[in-house]
Design a protein around this motif. Sequence first.
Motif, PDB file in Angstrom:
ATOM      1  N   LEU A  63      -0.790  14.985  19.627  1.00 17.68           N
ATOM      2  CA  LEU A  63      -0.855  16.374  20.076  1.00 17.68           C
ATOM      3  C   LEU A  63       0.541  16.941  20.294  1.00 17.68           C
ATOM      4  O   LEU A  63       0.759  18.155  20.180  1.00 17.68           O
TER       5      LEU A  63
ATOM      6  N   LEU B 142      -6.109  18.606  26.034  1.00 15.92           N
ATOM      7  CA  LEU B 142      -6.793  18.891  24.777  1.00 15.92           C
ATOM      8  C   LEU B 142      -7.073  20.381  24.657  1.00 15.92           C
ATOM      9  O   LEU B 142      -7.688  20.977  25.559  1.00 15.92           O
TER      10      LEU B 142
ATOM     11  N   ASN C 194      -9.147  14.162  31.262  1.00 13.56           N
ATOM     12  CA  ASN C 194      -8.259  13.383  30.401  1.00 13.56           C
ATOM     13  C   ASN C 194      -7.026  12.890  31.149  1.00 13.56           C
ATOM     14  O   ASN C 194      -6.496  11.824  30.823  1.00 13.56           O
TER      15      ASN C 194
ATOM     16  N   GLN D 268     -11.218  18.489  16.965  1.00 12.30           N
ATOM     17  CA  GLN D 268     -12.512  18.286  17.615  1.00 12.30           C
ATOM     18  C   GLN D 268     -13.316  17.198  16.904  1.00 12.30           C
ATOM     19  O   GLN D 268     -13.983  16.384  17.551  1.00 12.30           O
TER      20      GLN D 268
ATOM     21  N   VAL E  25     -11.821  13.836  17.923  1.00 10.63           N
ATOM     22  CA  VAL E  25     -12.116  13.508  19.320  1.00 10.63           C
ATOM     23  C   VAL E  25     -13.576  13.105  19.469  1.00 10.63           C
ATOM     24  O   VAL E  25     -13.900  12.148  20.192  1.00 10.63           O
TER      25      VAL E  25
ATOM     26  N   TYR F 213      -4.020  10.839  20.308  1.00 13.54           N
ATOM     27  CA  TYR F 213      -3.773  11.772  21.413  1.00 13.54           C
ATOM     28  C   TYR F 213      -2.280  12.068  21.515  1.00 13.54           C
ATOM     29  O   TYR F 213      -1.873  13.210  21.733  1.00 13.54           O
TER      30      TYR F 213
END
Length: 457
Positions: A373, A136, A281, A349, A352, A370
Amino acid sequence: MVKLLTIAALAMNAVTVPAPSLDWGECPGGPGEVGIECASMQVPVDWDDPGGRQLTLMVGRLRSTAANPQGSVLVNFGGPMGMSIDLMRSYGGAEAFAGLRQQMDIVTWDMRGGPNVPGLSTNLDCEWSGARLPRLPRNQAEFDRLAAANRAVASKCQAKDPQLFESMDSASQAHDLEAIRQALGESKVNFYGASYGGFLAQAYARLYPHHVRALVLDGTWNHSAANWDRELPKLARDVQSFLTRYFDWCKCSPAQWQRLVAKASRTPIPAPAAGTTYDGNDLRALGLQLARRGPEAYPKLTQAIKQALAGDASGFTPARPNPPYPYTPTPGVVECTDWPRPANQRELQRQVRRMEAAAPYTGASGTIAYAMLSCVGWPVPVQNEPAALPKGLPPLLMAGNWSEYDSAARVIDQVPGSGSVYHDGPGHTLYMVNACARAKIDAYFADGVVPPRGIRC
Protein backbone atom coordinates in the motif's frame (compact mmCIF):
# COMPACT_ATOMS: atom_id res chain seq x y z
CA MET A 1 44.44 2.89 -1.45
CA VAL A 2 41.34 1.37 -3.03
CA LYS A 3 41.44 1.40 -6.83
CA LEU A 4 38.62 1.31 -9.35
CA LEU A 5 37.77 -1.63 -11.56
CA THR A 6 35.67 -1.11 -14.68
CA ILE A 7 33.53 -3.96 -15.99
CA ALA A 8 31.46 -2.13 -18.57
CA ALA A 9 31.36 -5.20 -20.81
CA LEU A 10 28.96 -7.05 -18.50
CA ALA A 11 25.60 -7.72 -20.13
CA MET A 12 22.19 -8.75 -18.84
CA ASN A 13 22.95 -12.48 -18.91
CA ALA A 14 26.04 -14.68 -18.64
CA VAL A 15 29.22 -12.87 -19.69
CA THR A 16 32.10 -14.63 -21.39
CA VAL A 17 34.65 -11.80 -21.28
CA PRO A 18 36.93 -12.49 -18.27
CA ALA A 19 37.02 -9.73 -15.67
CA PRO A 20 40.25 -8.49 -14.12
CA SER A 21 41.00 -9.13 -10.46
CA LEU A 22 39.95 -6.79 -7.70
CA ASP A 23 42.72 -4.63 -6.24
CA TRP A 24 42.33 -5.02 -2.49
CA GLY A 25 43.38 -2.30 -0.06
CA GLU A 26 42.27 -0.58 3.14
CA CYS A 27 38.56 0.07 3.61
CA PRO A 28 37.29 3.60 4.17
CA GLY A 29 36.95 3.67 7.93
CA GLY A 30 39.73 1.13 8.43
CA PRO A 31 39.87 -2.66 8.79
CA GLY A 32 38.30 -2.88 12.23
CA GLU A 33 39.29 -5.66 14.61
CA VAL A 34 38.39 -8.31 12.02
CA GLY A 35 40.83 -7.04 9.39
CA ILE A 36 38.35 -6.48 6.58
CA GLU A 37 39.84 -5.21 3.32
CA CYS A 38 38.11 -3.44 0.44
CA ALA A 39 38.18 -2.93 -3.30
CA SER A 40 35.93 -0.87 -5.52
CA MET A 41 34.64 -1.63 -8.98
CA GLN A 42 32.54 0.05 -11.62
CA VAL A 43 29.27 -1.43 -12.94
CA PRO A 44 26.54 0.00 -15.17
CA VAL A 45 23.79 1.99 -13.54
CA ASP A 46 21.42 0.51 -16.13
CA TRP A 47 22.21 -3.10 -16.95
CA ASP A 48 20.27 -2.74 -20.21
CA ASP A 49 22.99 -0.27 -21.23
CA PRO A 50 26.27 -1.85 -20.04
CA GLY A 51 28.38 0.71 -21.89
CA GLY A 52 26.56 3.69 -20.37
CA ARG A 53 26.93 5.54 -17.09
CA GLN A 54 28.75 3.61 -14.35
CA LEU A 55 28.45 3.57 -10.56
CA THR A 56 30.85 2.43 -7.85
CA LEU A 57 30.38 -0.73 -5.82
CA MET A 58 32.48 -1.11 -2.68
CA VAL A 59 33.35 -4.74 -1.94
CA GLY A 60 34.68 -6.01 1.39
CA ARG A 61 36.54 -9.24 2.13
CA LEU A 62 37.45 -11.19 5.22
CA ARG A 63 40.38 -13.22 3.96
CA SER A 64 40.23 -16.90 4.89
CA THR A 65 42.54 -18.11 7.64
CA ALA A 66 43.29 -21.18 5.47
CA ALA A 67 46.49 -21.25 3.43
CA ASN A 68 44.53 -22.41 0.39
CA PRO A 69 40.89 -21.29 0.73
CA GLN A 70 38.16 -23.15 -1.15
CA GLY A 71 36.81 -20.00 -2.79
CA SER A 72 34.49 -17.28 -1.55
CA VAL A 73 31.06 -17.00 0.04
CA LEU A 74 29.25 -13.78 -0.85
CA VAL A 75 26.98 -12.37 1.86
CA ASN A 76 24.03 -9.99 1.90
CA PHE A 77 22.55 -9.17 5.32
CA GLY A 78 19.18 -8.00 3.98
CA GLY A 79 17.29 -4.87 4.92
CA PRO A 80 17.57 -3.94 2.10
CA MET A 81 20.35 -1.61 3.20
CA GLY A 82 23.67 -0.37 1.91
CA MET A 83 25.96 -0.92 4.91
CA SER A 84 26.98 -4.60 4.71
CA ILE A 85 30.70 -3.82 5.01
CA ASP A 86 30.12 -1.95 8.24
CA LEU A 87 27.93 -4.77 9.54
CA MET A 88 30.63 -7.31 8.79
CA ARG A 89 33.28 -5.10 10.39
CA SER A 90 31.47 -3.77 13.43
CA TYR A 91 28.29 -5.60 14.39
CA GLY A 92 29.06 -9.27 14.82
CA GLY A 93 28.84 -10.54 11.25
CA ALA A 94 32.50 -11.52 11.24
CA GLU A 95 32.09 -13.47 14.49
CA ALA A 96 29.26 -15.54 13.02
CA PHE A 97 31.30 -16.37 9.91
CA ALA A 98 34.47 -17.24 11.88
CA GLY A 99 34.05 -20.99 11.37
CA LEU A 100 33.38 -20.79 7.66
CA ARG A 101 36.28 -18.36 7.32
CA GLN A 102 38.62 -21.20 8.24
CA GLN A 103 37.88 -22.66 4.82
CA MET A 104 36.65 -19.83 2.60
CA ASP A 105 36.94 -16.09 2.04
CA ILE A 106 33.88 -14.13 3.21
CA VAL A 107 32.91 -11.34 0.80
CA THR A 108 30.21 -8.72 1.06
CA TRP A 109 29.41 -5.44 -0.66
CA ASP A 110 27.43 -2.28 -0.03
CA MET A 111 24.35 -2.30 -2.26
CA ARG A 112 23.88 0.22 -5.03
CA GLY A 113 21.80 3.19 -3.99
CA GLY A 114 22.40 2.64 -0.28
CA PRO A 115 18.76 1.62 0.22
CA ASN A 116 17.37 2.73 3.60
CA VAL A 117 20.85 2.99 5.19
CA PRO A 118 23.65 4.47 3.01
CA GLY A 119 26.92 2.63 2.57
CA LEU A 120 30.21 3.03 0.70
CA SER A 121 28.85 2.37 -2.80
CA THR A 122 27.15 4.99 -4.96
CA ASN A 123 24.11 6.17 -2.98
CA LEU A 124 20.77 7.67 -3.90
CA ASP A 125 20.50 10.89 -1.91
CA CYS A 126 17.14 10.31 -0.25
CA GLU A 127 16.02 10.37 3.34
CA TRP A 128 13.16 7.98 4.03
CA SER A 129 11.16 8.76 7.13
CA GLY A 130 8.78 6.37 8.82
CA ALA A 131 5.01 6.68 8.66
CA ARG A 132 1.88 5.14 10.04
CA LEU A 133 0.98 1.96 8.20
CA PRO A 134 -1.65 3.04 5.66
CA ARG A 135 -5.21 2.17 6.49
CA LEU A 136 -7.00 0.16 3.83
CA PRO A 137 -8.74 2.52 1.41
CA ARG A 138 -12.53 2.10 1.54
CA ASN A 139 -13.22 3.41 -1.95
CA GLN A 140 -11.48 4.57 -5.11
CA ALA A 141 -11.27 8.18 -3.89
CA GLU A 142 -9.31 7.11 -0.80
CA PHE A 143 -7.15 4.86 -2.97
CA ASP A 144 -6.39 7.80 -5.27
CA ARG A 145 -5.45 10.03 -2.34
CA LEU A 146 -3.07 7.38 -1.01
CA ALA A 147 -1.52 6.95 -4.47
CA ALA A 148 -1.03 10.70 -4.83
CA ALA A 149 0.63 10.96 -1.41
CA ASN A 150 3.01 8.07 -2.18
CA ARG A 151 3.85 9.49 -5.60
CA ALA A 152 4.66 12.91 -4.13
CA VAL A 153 7.16 11.39 -1.70
CA ALA A 154 8.73 9.12 -4.31
CA SER A 155 8.97 11.79 -6.99
CA LYS A 156 11.13 13.99 -4.77
CA CYS A 157 13.56 11.11 -4.44
CA GLN A 158 13.33 10.22 -8.14
CA ALA A 159 14.30 13.76 -9.11
CA LYS A 160 17.65 13.36 -7.30
CA ASP A 161 18.82 10.68 -9.75
CA PRO A 162 16.11 9.30 -12.08
CA GLN A 163 18.34 6.66 -13.67
CA LEU A 164 19.56 5.17 -10.38
CA PHE A 165 16.06 5.42 -8.89
CA GLU A 166 14.78 3.11 -11.64
CA SER A 167 17.69 0.66 -11.25
CA MET A 168 17.66 -0.41 -7.60
CA ASP A 169 15.43 -3.49 -7.80
CA SER A 170 16.79 -6.86 -6.68
CA ALA A 171 17.39 -7.99 -10.28
CA SER A 172 19.76 -5.04 -10.78
CA GLN A 173 21.44 -5.95 -7.48
CA ALA A 174 21.72 -9.56 -8.74
CA HIS A 175 23.55 -8.34 -11.86
CA ASP A 176 25.94 -6.55 -9.49
CA LEU A 177 26.46 -9.83 -7.66
CA GLU A 178 27.32 -11.52 -10.96
CA ALA A 179 29.85 -8.76 -11.70
CA ILE A 180 31.48 -9.36 -8.32
CA ARG A 181 31.60 -13.11 -8.95
CA GLN A 182 33.47 -12.49 -12.19
CA ALA A 183 35.81 -9.98 -10.59
CA LEU A 184 36.67 -12.52 -7.89
CA GLY A 185 37.53 -15.06 -10.57
CA GLU A 186 35.04 -17.58 -9.17
CA SER A 187 33.61 -20.09 -11.66
CA LYS A 188 30.32 -20.25 -9.73
CA VAL A 189 28.77 -18.32 -6.89
CA ASN A 190 28.28 -19.26 -3.24
CA PHE A 191 25.75 -16.83 -1.84
CA TYR A 192 24.15 -16.33 1.59
CA GLY A 193 21.08 -14.10 1.56
CA ALA A 194 19.48 -13.19 4.90
CA SER A 195 15.98 -11.73 5.10
CA TYR A 196 15.59 -9.36 2.11
CA GLY A 197 18.85 -10.76 0.77
CA GLY A 198 16.85 -13.90 0.01
CA PHE A 199 14.97 -12.01 -2.70
CA LEU A 200 18.27 -10.95 -4.25
CA ALA A 201 19.25 -14.64 -4.14
CA GLN A 202 16.06 -15.67 -5.94
CA ALA A 203 16.61 -12.99 -8.59
CA TYR A 204 20.16 -14.24 -9.15
CA ALA A 205 18.93 -17.84 -9.44
CA ARG A 206 16.48 -16.80 -12.15
CA LEU A 207 19.06 -14.77 -14.08
CA TYR A 208 22.14 -16.98 -13.70
CA PRO A 209 21.02 -20.54 -12.85
CA HIS A 210 24.14 -22.12 -14.34
CA HIS A 211 26.44 -19.90 -12.27
CA VAL A 212 25.07 -21.11 -8.91
CA ARG A 213 27.12 -23.55 -6.83
CA ALA A 214 25.47 -23.01 -3.43
CA LEU A 215 22.70 -20.62 -2.43
CA VAL A 216 21.21 -20.12 1.05
CA LEU A 217 17.88 -18.42 1.79
CA ASP A 218 17.74 -17.55 5.50
CA GLY A 219 14.58 -16.04 6.99
CA THR A 220 12.99 -15.04 3.73
CA TRP A 221 9.82 -15.84 1.81
CA ASN A 222 8.61 -16.60 -1.68
CA HIS A 223 9.42 -14.22 -4.53
CA SER A 224 9.42 -17.14 -6.98
CA ALA A 225 5.71 -17.79 -7.33
CA ALA A 226 4.55 -18.58 -10.87
CA ASN A 227 1.18 -16.99 -10.06
CA TRP A 228 1.24 -14.07 -7.64
CA ASP A 229 -2.52 -14.00 -7.09
CA ARG A 230 -2.42 -17.61 -5.92
CA GLU A 231 0.55 -16.88 -3.67
CA LEU A 232 -1.22 -14.10 -1.74
CA PRO A 233 -3.58 -16.35 0.28
CA LYS A 234 -0.66 -18.64 1.10
CA LEU A 235 1.36 -15.68 2.43
CA ALA A 236 -1.64 -14.62 4.51
CA ARG A 237 -1.91 -18.12 6.03
CA ASP A 238 1.82 -18.05 6.80
CA VAL A 239 1.37 -14.84 8.78
CA GLN A 240 -1.79 -16.03 10.52
CA SER A 241 0.18 -18.95 11.97
CA PHE A 242 1.58 -16.58 14.61
CA LEU A 243 -1.89 -15.94 16.02
CA THR A 244 -2.91 -19.58 15.61
CA ARG A 245 0.02 -20.52 17.85
CA TYR A 246 -1.11 -17.93 20.38
CA PHE A 247 -4.67 -19.32 20.41
CA ASP A 248 -3.27 -22.82 20.94
CA TRP A 249 -1.21 -21.51 23.87
CA CYS A 250 -4.02 -19.63 25.59
CA LYS A 251 -6.58 -22.37 24.82
CA CYS A 252 -9.00 -19.62 23.92
CA SER A 253 -11.42 -19.14 21.07
CA PRO A 254 -10.39 -16.94 18.13
CA ALA A 255 -13.97 -15.63 18.14
CA GLN A 256 -13.14 -13.11 20.88
CA TRP A 257 -10.26 -11.75 18.78
CA GLN A 258 -12.48 -11.53 15.71
CA ARG A 259 -15.16 -9.65 17.68
CA LEU A 260 -12.54 -7.15 18.82
CA VAL A 261 -11.26 -6.59 15.27
CA ALA A 262 -14.81 -6.17 13.95
CA LYS A 263 -15.63 -3.69 16.74
CA ALA A 264 -12.53 -1.60 16.00
CA SER A 265 -13.23 -1.73 12.26
CA ARG A 266 -16.62 -0.12 12.88
CA THR A 267 -15.33 2.47 15.37
CA PRO A 268 -11.60 2.80 16.15
CA ILE A 269 -10.89 2.07 19.82
CA PRO A 270 -9.16 4.76 21.90
CA ALA A 271 -5.67 4.08 23.23
CA PRO A 272 -5.30 6.93 25.76
CA ALA A 273 -1.77 5.96 26.80
CA ALA A 274 -0.66 6.42 23.20
CA GLY A 275 -2.81 9.44 22.41
CA THR A 276 -4.35 7.73 19.37
CA THR A 277 -7.00 5.26 18.24
CA TYR A 278 -6.66 1.84 16.64
CA ASP A 279 -8.93 0.40 13.97
CA GLY A 280 -9.28 -3.29 13.19
CA ASN A 281 -6.25 -3.50 10.91
CA ASP A 282 -4.16 -1.53 13.40
CA LEU A 283 -5.01 -4.10 16.07
CA ARG A 284 -4.20 -6.95 13.70
CA ALA A 285 -0.79 -5.42 12.94
CA LEU A 286 0.00 -4.67 16.58
CA GLY A 287 -1.33 -8.03 17.76
CA LEU A 288 0.93 -9.73 15.23
CA GLN A 289 3.91 -7.78 16.56
CA LEU A 290 3.29 -9.29 19.97
CA ALA A 291 2.49 -12.79 18.70
CA ARG A 292 5.69 -12.87 16.62
CA ARG A 293 7.71 -12.63 19.85
CA GLY A 294 6.33 -15.96 20.99
CA PRO A 295 5.32 -17.18 24.47
CA GLU A 296 7.17 -14.42 26.35
CA ALA A 297 4.72 -11.87 24.90
CA TYR A 298 1.57 -14.00 25.02
CA PRO A 299 0.42 -12.85 28.49
CA LYS A 300 0.69 -9.22 27.37
CA LEU A 301 -1.39 -9.97 24.28
CA THR A 302 -4.05 -11.66 26.40
CA GLN A 303 -4.29 -8.64 28.70
CA ALA A 304 -4.32 -6.21 25.74
CA ILE A 305 -7.27 -8.03 24.15
CA LYS A 306 -9.19 -8.04 27.43
CA GLN A 307 -8.63 -4.29 28.01
CA ALA A 308 -9.47 -3.38 24.41
CA LEU A 309 -12.78 -5.23 24.60
CA ALA A 310 -13.51 -3.01 27.62
CA GLY A 311 -12.77 0.08 25.55
CA ASP A 312 -9.04 0.84 26.08
CA ALA A 313 -6.60 -0.44 23.44
CA SER A 314 -3.52 1.03 25.13
CA GLY A 315 -2.18 -2.46 25.83
CA PHE A 316 -1.38 -2.85 22.13
CA THR A 317 0.89 0.21 22.12
CA PRO A 318 4.47 -0.75 21.15
CA ALA A 319 7.14 -0.11 23.76
CA ARG A 320 9.21 3.01 23.31
CA PRO A 321 11.21 4.15 21.38
CA ASN A 322 8.87 2.69 18.75
CA PRO A 323 6.04 4.93 17.52
CA PRO A 324 2.62 4.32 19.11
CA TYR A 325 1.07 3.02 15.87
CA PRO A 326 1.72 0.31 13.28
CA TYR A 327 4.78 1.55 11.47
CA THR A 328 6.25 1.17 8.00
CA PRO A 329 9.22 2.77 6.22
CA THR A 330 7.89 5.30 3.72
CA PRO A 331 8.21 3.44 0.67
CA GLY A 332 11.54 1.88 -0.18
CA VAL A 333 12.92 2.12 -3.71
CA VAL A 334 13.98 -1.54 -3.81
CA GLU A 335 10.76 -2.91 -2.33
CA CYS A 336 8.49 -0.85 -4.57
CA THR A 337 10.25 -2.13 -7.70
CA ASP A 338 10.31 -5.78 -6.56
CA TRP A 339 6.71 -6.52 -5.59
CA PRO A 340 3.36 -6.23 -7.41
CA ARG A 341 0.95 -3.62 -6.11
CA PRO A 342 -2.74 -3.07 -6.86
CA ALA A 343 -3.54 -0.66 -9.67
CA ASN A 344 -6.91 0.41 -8.29
CA GLN A 345 -9.40 -0.10 -5.49
CA ARG A 346 -11.18 -2.95 -7.25
CA GLU A 347 -7.97 -4.98 -7.53
CA LEU A 348 -7.08 -4.21 -3.91
CA GLN A 349 -10.50 -5.31 -2.66
CA ARG A 350 -10.26 -8.55 -4.63
CA GLN A 351 -6.85 -9.33 -3.11
CA VAL A 352 -7.98 -8.47 0.42
CA ARG A 353 -11.09 -10.65 0.11
CA ARG A 354 -8.97 -13.64 -0.91
CA MET A 355 -6.56 -13.10 1.98
CA GLU A 356 -9.44 -12.62 4.45
CA ALA A 357 -10.94 -15.92 3.30
CA ALA A 358 -7.61 -17.72 3.69
CA ALA A 359 -6.62 -16.09 7.00
CA PRO A 360 -9.69 -14.73 8.84
CA TYR A 361 -7.75 -13.83 12.00
CA THR A 362 -5.22 -11.56 10.27
CA GLY A 363 -6.41 -10.97 6.70
CA ALA A 364 -3.83 -9.03 4.71
CA SER A 365 -2.07 -7.68 7.82
CA GLY A 366 1.61 -8.50 8.11
CA THR A 367 1.93 -9.51 4.45
CA ILE A 368 4.02 -7.95 1.73
CA ALA A 369 0.74 -7.21 -0.06
CA TYR A 370 -0.32 -4.88 2.76
CA ALA A 371 3.12 -3.29 2.83
CA MET A 372 2.71 -2.51 -0.88
CA LEU A 373 0.00 0.00 0.00
CA SER A 374 2.98 2.29 0.53
CA CYS A 375 3.89 1.78 -3.14
CA VAL A 376 0.58 2.40 -4.92
CA GLY A 377 1.01 5.41 -7.19
CA TRP A 378 4.77 4.78 -7.48
CA PRO A 379 6.19 6.72 -10.46
CA VAL A 380 7.99 3.73 -12.03
CA PRO A 381 6.68 0.21 -12.72
CA VAL A 382 7.76 -2.96 -10.96
CA GLN A 383 11.12 -3.96 -12.46
CA ASN A 384 11.56 -7.39 -10.86
CA GLU A 385 8.27 -9.29 -10.88
CA PRO A 386 7.99 -12.56 -8.95
CA ALA A 387 8.48 -15.55 -11.25
CA ALA A 388 9.15 -19.28 -10.96
CA LEU A 389 12.73 -20.52 -10.74
CA PRO A 390 14.23 -22.05 -13.89
CA LYS A 391 15.40 -25.61 -14.37
CA GLY A 392 19.08 -26.43 -14.02
CA LEU A 393 19.71 -25.10 -10.50
CA PRO A 394 21.75 -27.21 -8.07
CA PRO A 395 20.16 -28.07 -4.69
CA LEU A 396 19.50 -24.96 -2.60
CA LEU A 397 19.35 -24.62 1.18
CA MET A 398 16.70 -22.75 3.14
CA ALA A 399 16.61 -21.89 6.86
CA GLY A 400 13.62 -20.49 8.67
CA ASN A 401 11.67 -19.95 11.86
CA TRP A 402 7.90 -20.29 12.20
CA SER A 403 6.11 -18.58 9.30
CA GLU A 404 9.27 -17.93 7.29
CA TYR A 405 9.78 -21.64 6.82
CA ASP A 406 6.51 -22.40 5.04
CA SER A 407 6.88 -19.54 2.60
CA ALA A 408 10.51 -20.25 1.70
CA ALA A 409 9.68 -23.96 1.38
CA ARG A 410 7.63 -23.02 -1.68
CA VAL A 411 10.84 -21.65 -3.23
CA ILE A 412 12.98 -24.72 -2.72
CA ASP A 413 10.11 -27.05 -3.68
CA GLN A 414 10.96 -25.95 -7.23
CA VAL A 415 14.54 -27.28 -7.06
CA PRO A 416 14.94 -31.06 -6.67
CA GLY A 417 17.31 -32.21 -3.93
CA SER A 418 17.15 -28.96 -1.95
CA GLY A 419 17.41 -29.03 1.84
CA SER A 420 15.99 -26.99 4.69
CA VAL A 421 16.65 -26.20 8.34
CA TYR A 422 13.71 -25.47 10.65
CA HIS A 423 13.69 -23.81 14.05
CA ASP A 424 10.45 -24.26 15.98
CA GLY A 425 10.34 -20.83 17.52
CA PRO A 426 9.97 -17.09 16.91
CA GLY A 427 12.65 -14.77 15.59
CA HIS A 428 14.01 -13.80 12.22
CA THR A 429 16.86 -15.61 10.38
CA LEU A 430 18.96 -18.38 11.93
CA TYR A 431 22.61 -18.17 10.87
CA MET A 432 23.69 -15.44 13.29
CA VAL A 433 21.93 -16.84 16.36
CA ASN A 434 21.55 -20.61 15.97
CA ALA A 435 24.76 -22.64 16.15
CA CYS A 436 23.09 -25.79 14.82
CA ALA A 437 21.75 -24.03 11.73
CA ARG A 438 25.09 -22.29 11.22
CA ALA A 439 26.91 -25.64 11.21
CA LYS A 440 24.52 -27.02 8.57
CA ILE A 441 24.94 -23.93 6.39
CA ASP A 442 28.74 -23.94 6.74
CA ALA A 443 28.89 -27.62 5.70
CA TYR A 444 26.72 -26.87 2.68
CA PHE A 445 29.02 -24.06 1.53
CA ALA A 446 32.34 -25.72 2.30
CA ASP A 447 31.64 -29.36 1.52
CA GLY A 448 28.46 -29.39 -0.55
CA VAL A 449 26.53 -31.30 2.13
CA VAL A 450 22.79 -30.72 1.66
CA PRO A 451 20.88 -31.55 4.87
CA PRO A 452 17.55 -33.39 4.64
CA ARG A 453 14.36 -31.39 4.25
CA GLY A 454 13.01 -30.09 7.54
CA ILE A 455 15.97 -30.97 9.76
CA ARG A 456 15.38 -29.28 13.14
CA CYS A 457 17.77 -26.94 14.89
